[in-house]
Motif scaffolding. Structure first.
Motif, PDB file in Angstrom:
ATOM      1  N   VAL A   7      -3.214  -6.704   9.557  1.00 50.97           N
ATOM      2  CA  VAL A   7      -3.363  -6.203   8.200  1.00 50.97           C
ATOM      3  C   VAL A   7      -3.937  -7.307   7.334  1.00 50.97           C
ATOM      4  N   VAL A   9      -4.527  -8.472   3.675  1.00 49.68           N
ATOM      5  CA  VAL A   9      -4.040  -8.206   2.325  1.00 49.68           C
ATOM      6  C   VAL A   9      -4.936  -8.953   1.344  1.00 49.68           C
ATOM      7  N   TYR A  87      -6.386  -3.272   9.457  1.00 48.08           N
ATOM      8  CA  TYR A  87      -6.127  -2.411   8.299  1.00 48.08           C
ATOM      9  C   TYR A  87      -6.330  -3.260   7.052  1.00 48.08           C
ATOM     10  N   LEU A  89      -5.911  -3.763   3.271  1.00 44.70           N
ATOM     11  CA  LEU A  89      -5.114  -3.348   2.121  1.00 44.70           C
ATOM     12  C   LEU A  89      -5.611  -4.102   0.892  1.00 44.70           C
ATOM     13  N   ALA A 135     -11.921  -0.789   1.789  1.00 45.22           N
ATOM     14  CA  ALA A 135     -10.473  -0.841   1.991  1.00 45.22           C
ATOM     15  C   ALA A 135      -9.958   0.443   2.621  1.00 45.22           C
ATOM     16  N   ASP A 136      -8.984   0.304   3.504  1.00 43.97           N
ATOM     17  CA  ASP A 136      -8.312   1.469   4.074  1.00 43.97           C
ATOM     18  C   ASP A 136      -7.270   2.027   3.110  1.00 43.97           C
ATOM     19  N   ARG A 137      -6.772   1.172   2.243  1.00 48.05           N
ATOM     20  CA  ARG A 137      -5.732   1.587   1.288  1.00 48.05           C
ATOM     21  C   ARG A 137      -5.859   0.742   0.038  1.00 48.05           C
ATOM     22  N   LEU A 153       5.569  -0.762   0.537  1.00 49.32           N
ATOM     23  CA  LEU A 153       4.955  -1.394   1.704  1.00 49.32           C
ATOM     24  C   LEU A 153       5.879  -1.368   2.914  1.00 49.32           C
ATOM     25  N   GLU A 156       5.706   1.993   4.556  1.00 51.12           N
ATOM     26  CA  GLU A 156       4.440   2.305   5.196  1.00 51.12           C
ATOM     27  C   GLU A 156       4.140   1.433   6.410  1.00 51.12           C
TER      28      GLU A 156
END
Length: 288
Positions: A7, A9, A87, A89, A135-137, A153, A156
């Protein structure tokens, strides 16, 4: 060897990236903050050499040191072609919120410390615009407390939660304060009769039993709830089939105090009855 789940960030300075990484750490992730993007491929290779001992990783990437890889998106795509799960974020907040946060902490903007904070915020937004698009999210933390961000968070991304339940957030708001944009579904309930024009009900919030009764006994409200219940029973299984872990539903009325709050409260009861985790947030309930 266990699959490496990575991930990234990132986001705007002051949007809560450090708090997000702490949440990932609590959720069982191996975390590194402010890793130069050029080192990400090397880091991934090192994780591979550990034979699966490191399988869940969260990396904080930003531009606080003025060195930001122009082709970061390309780098992540190349890592994905090697079979790794990445991923992205992205955290952000409204300009006025970011300026207030910097002011409260008495910190200058890390990218442009010699100019007013607002200029630094806008310059940074321009530099990370391309990354945001990939971004995926995207999470807007403007109206989230540190604890709410951590809870969101954790739900998820909790480690080992292969069958995470869908978490539904019901967000009420007032149109006169602007429409929230980090949402999936939006319902406008301004057509319902308004307690604002009833002197005894005007000062009361929408979760007061008297206001709820006034709103929910409106024949149009009864029909609306029936339609919403049917729609949710249709949509929720489809979102779950797509392995969605979150769904944000916004419900708006004029001021965000009465009708939207009453309808959201009623909808929460229906969704909870379906076995869903439901978070109810009132953005404008205490605004005038």
């Amino acid at each position: 060897m266990a699959q490496l789940n990575l991930v990234i960030v990132s986001g705007l300075s002051g949007s809560g990236k450090s708090h997000a990484l702490k949440a990932f750490e609590d959720a069982g992730y191996f975390c590194i903050d402010n890793l130069p993007p050029t080192l990400i491929p090397t880091f991934v290779e090192l994780c591979k050499q550990q034979g699966g001992e490191i399988s869940n990783v969260a990396l904080g990437v930003d531009i606080r040191e003025r060195v930001f890889l122009p082709d970061l998106v390309g780098t992540l795509d190349r890592i994905k072609t090697l079979g790794y799960s990445i991923y992205l974020l992205f955290l952000e907040a409204r300009e006025e919120v970011l300026v207030r946060r910097f002011s409260e902490s008495r910190r200058p903007h890390p990218l442009m410390p010699q100019v007013p904070v607002l200029e630094g915020v806008r310059y940074e937004k321009e530099r990370v615009a391309e990354l945001r698009r990939h971004a995926d999210r995207i999470i807007d933390t403007s109206d989230l407390t540190v604890h709410e961000l951590r809870e969101l968070l954790t739900k998820e991304f909790a480690r080992g939660s292969a069958t995470r339940k869908l978490t539904v957030t019901l967000l009420t708001f007032g149109y006169k304060f602007g429409v929230p944009y980090d949402i999936d579904l939006l319902f406008d309930v301004r057509f319902l009769r308004n307690p604002f024009f009833v002197p005894d009900l005007k000062p009361l919030p929408g979760d007061d039993p008297r206001v709820r009764s006034y709103v929910l006994t409106d024949p149009d409200a009864i029909s609306l709830i029936g339609q919403l219940d049917g729609l949710m029973k249709f949509l929720i299984p489809l979102y779950q089939r797509e392995q969605r872990s979150y769904l944000t539903i916004a419900i708006g009325c004029t001021g965000g105090r009465h009708r939207s709050v009453a309808i959201a409260g009623r909808l929460r009861e229906s969704l909870s009855a379906l076995g869903l985790d439901v978070i109810l947030k009132h953005r404008d309930l205490h605004k005038s």
